[in-house]
Design an enzyme around this catalytic site. Structure first.
Site, PDB file in Angstrom:
ATOM      1  N   CYS A 183      -1.157   0.912   7.420  1.00  0.00           N
ATOM      2  CA  CYS A 183      -2.580   0.597   7.628  1.00  0.00           C
ATOM      3  C   CYS A 183      -2.991  -0.673   6.884  1.00  0.00           C
ATOM      4  CB  CYS A 183      -3.480   1.769   7.194  1.00  0.00           C
ATOM      5  SG  CYS A 183      -3.337   3.235   8.235  1.00  0.00           S
ATOM      6  N   ARG A 184      -3.211  -0.563   5.579  1.00  0.00           N
ATOM      7  CA  ARG A 184      -3.808  -1.670   4.820  1.00  0.00           C
ATOM      8  C   ARG A 184      -2.879  -2.853   4.619  1.00  0.00           C
ATOM      9  NH1 ARG A 184      -5.569   1.612  -0.295  1.00  0.00           N
ATOM     10  NH2 ARG A 184      -3.581   2.574   0.238  1.00  0.00           N
ATOM     11  N   SER A 185      -1.669  -2.617   4.113  1.00  0.00           N
ATOM     12  CA  SER A 185      -0.801  -3.768   3.820  1.00  0.00           C
ATOM     13  C   SER A 185      -0.339  -4.496   5.082  1.00  0.00           C
ATOM     14  CB  SER A 185       0.368  -3.373   2.912  1.00  0.00           C
ATOM     15  OG  SER A 185       1.180  -2.380   3.472  1.00  0.00           O
ATOM     16  N   ASP A 244      -8.480   3.310   2.201  1.00  0.00           N
ATOM     17  CA  ASP A 244      -7.398   3.564   3.144  1.00  0.00           C
ATOM     18  C   ASP A 244      -7.966   4.161   4.432  1.00  0.00           C
ATOM     19  OD1 ASP A 244      -5.114   4.267   4.514  1.00  0.00           O
ATOM     20  OD2 ASP A 244      -4.109   5.104   2.754  1.00  0.00           O
ATOM     21  N   ASN A 249       2.451   1.559   4.184  1.00  0.00           N
ATOM     22  CA  ASN A 249       2.778   0.333   4.915  1.00  0.00           C
ATOM     23  C   ASN A 249       2.568   0.491   6.418  1.00  0.00           C
ATOM     24  OD1 ASN A 249       5.626  -1.849   5.415  1.00  0.00           O
ATOM     25  ND2 ASN A 249       3.547  -2.457   4.976  1.00  0.00           N
ATOM     26  N   CYS A 296       0.861  -1.184   0.000  1.00  0.00           N
ATOM     27  CA  CYS A 296       0.000   0.000   0.000  1.00  0.00           C
ATOM     28  C   CYS A 296       0.898   1.235   0.000  1.00  0.00           C
ATOM     29  CB  CYS A 296      -0.984  -0.007   1.165  1.00  0.00           C
ATOM     30  SG  CYS A 296      -0.273   0.229   2.807  1.00  0.00           S
TER      31      CYS A 296
END
Length: 154
Positions: free
Chosen positions: A13-15, A123, A11, A8
């Protein structure tokens, strides 16, 4: 060893959420010796930082650890080292391809294209909705694990 890399923008939050959820699923299916999971950013903003407190909090609710996780930036070597490079949104995919040399590869794809949603993972750094992101990440991780198990006969 099958290697999966979630990517993402930052690096944090999402990934890392996808990395932690996928690791949890892989462990529960007793496949840790066959599937390795990591995450990275297309930006350099959060290198060395732990996951965002919202990501940590949401994962803690589900008993999923983020221990030892730190932000890192995508590197050219990742293309050779990973079997799957998965972007959380279309912008991530464009950045991944640019950073890795505009490679046209089936190992690079948008995460939710594995599901019926076929959309970007929002996000939560901007939306604040870590539950929505978690729900989509969990669905995507289940779909990815099924793909891996089918493709590699695990």
């Amino acid at each position: 060893m099958i290697r999966v890399l979630f990517v993402c923008l930052g690096n944090i939050c999402r990934s890392p959420m996808a990395e932690a959820v996928m690791r949890d699923l892989v462990e529960k299916e007793h496949l840790s010796h066959k599937v390795e999971v990591d995450s990275a950013a297309t930006s350099s903003w959060h290198i060395g930082d732990p996951p965002h407190r919202g990501t940590q909090g949401k994962l803690k609710e589900y008993g999923i650890s983020t221990k030892g996780m730190q932000g890192r930036q995508l590197q050219k070597a990742d293309f050779e080292n990973f079997d799957y490079i998965i972007g959380m949104d279309e912008s991530n995919i464009r950045n991944i391809r640019t950073m890795l040399g505009n490679l046209d590869s089936t190992k690079i794809f948008r995460f939710l294209d594995l599901t019926d949603h076929r959309k970007d993972v929002p996000d939560p750094y901007y939306t604040g909705d870590f539950q929505e992101t978690y729900d989509l990440v969990l669905e995507g991780c289940h779909a990815l694990l099924e793909k891996i198990k089918g493709q590699y006969k695990l």
